[in-house]
Write an enzyme that holds these catalytic residues in place. Structure first.
Site, PDB file in Angstrom:
ATOM      1  N   PRO A 138       0.855  -1.230  -0.041  1.00  0.00           N
ATOM      2  CA  PRO A 138      -0.035  -0.052  -0.024  1.00  0.00           C
ATOM      3  C   PRO A 138       0.759   1.376   0.074  1.00  0.00           C
ATOM      4  O   PRO A 138       0.961   2.088   1.100  1.00  0.00           O
ATOM      5  CB  PRO A 138      -0.728   0.007   1.377  1.00  0.00           C
ATOM      6  CG  PRO A 138       0.045  -0.900   2.057  1.00  0.00           C
ATOM      7  CD  PRO A 138       0.685  -1.944   1.389  1.00  0.00           C
ATOM      8  N   CYS A 139       1.558   1.634  -1.190  1.00  0.00           N
ATOM      9  CA  CYS A 139       2.423   2.789  -1.092  1.00  0.00           C
ATOM     10  C   CYS A 139       1.559   4.157  -1.108  1.00  0.00           C
ATOM     11  O   CYS A 139       2.137   5.110  -0.567  1.00  0.00           O
ATOM     12  CB  CYS A 139       3.164   2.648  -2.554  1.00  0.00           C
ATOM     13  SG  CYS A 139       1.896   2.751  -4.120  1.00  0.00           S
ATOM     14  N   HIS A 140       0.198   3.986  -1.204  1.00  0.00           N
ATOM     15  CA  HIS A 140      -0.717   5.268  -1.029  1.00  0.00           C
ATOM     16  C   HIS A 140      -0.749   5.559   0.349  1.00  0.00           C
ATOM     17  O   HIS A 140      -0.956   6.785   0.825  1.00  0.00           O
ATOM     18  CB  HIS A 140      -1.902   4.881  -1.437  1.00  0.00           C
ATOM     19  CG  HIS A 140      -2.700   3.737  -0.951  1.00  0.00           C
ATOM     20  ND1 HIS A 140      -2.724   2.525  -1.191  1.00  0.00           N
ATOM     21  CD2 HIS A 140      -3.711   3.768   0.122  1.00  0.00           C
ATOM     22  CE1 HIS A 140      -3.353   1.820  -0.435  1.00  0.00           C
ATOM     23  NE2 HIS A 140      -4.028   2.518   0.281  1.00  0.00           N
TER      24      HIS A 140
END
Length: 192
Positions: A138-140
């Site tokens: 989950p780079c967000h």
């Protein structure tokens, strides 16, 4: 490398793509403006992949991605990633990123500190920018200092980090108004 496959699947925000190999998930592509553009992007990233029906483990990842994009809880801890060709430092960044729970965010600086590489903030940001496993990693949930959430990896399509955080119900620090930002530091007025 041969033996890669992909499929396109519908979600609440558009058609996503997912690619895999015998070793695990190779990449996730969030929607472009049109499904054909998502397909073109996948072909550009994985020209050797063939469109196929996903095996059970990939189906689980697809169901999780679709659930997250419907603002429902999901768990990607059992999803195996094919990390062949991924630099060792990037692998460490992705592992630390996978540990960020839904509803929370960290900054590039905080990820670097967790990796005991405080001087590597730029390298962390670059690794996040190269993340092929969008949503599963989950780079967000990893933001710039100050909480800015507009940038996304090339696999993010037209979707911003801010939108993904909003879908998850995570308040973005950058969505504060000036009043919200100043309230904690402004001394109370005394009437007199």
């Amino acid at each position: 490398m041969s033996g890669r496959a992909y499929t396109i699947f519908g979600t609440a925000i558009g058609h996503c793509g997912i690619a895999w190999s015998h070793a695990g998930l190779v990449g996730v592509q969030l929607p472009e403006a049109r499904e054909i553009e998502t397909r073109k992007r996948l072909f550009k990233l994985y020209p050797d992949a063939r469109e196929m029906r996903p095996p059970p483990i990939v189906k689980e990842a697809i169901e999780g991605i679709a659930a997250l994009l419907r603002a429902e809880p999901c768990d990607f801890s059992d999803v195996t990633l094919d990390i062949s060709g991924i630099a060792a430092f990037d692998q460490r960044v992705y592992q630390a990123t996978r540990e960020i729970p839904r509803g929370k965010t960290l900054t590039y600086d905080e990820i670097a500190l967790r990796l005991k590489a405080s001087g590597a903030v730029r390298s962390v940001a670059q690794a996040i920018g190269r993340n092929p496993f969008v949503i599963v990693v989950p780079c967000h949930r990893v933001l710039e200092s100050g909480g800015y959430a507009d940038k996304m990896s090339p696999h993010g399509g037209i979707i911003s980090k801010r939108r993904l955080l909003s879908i998850e119900g995570t308040p973005s620090p950058s969505s504060k108004t000036l009043f919200d930002a100043l309230l904690p530091v402004a001394p109370p007025r005394l009437s007199g």
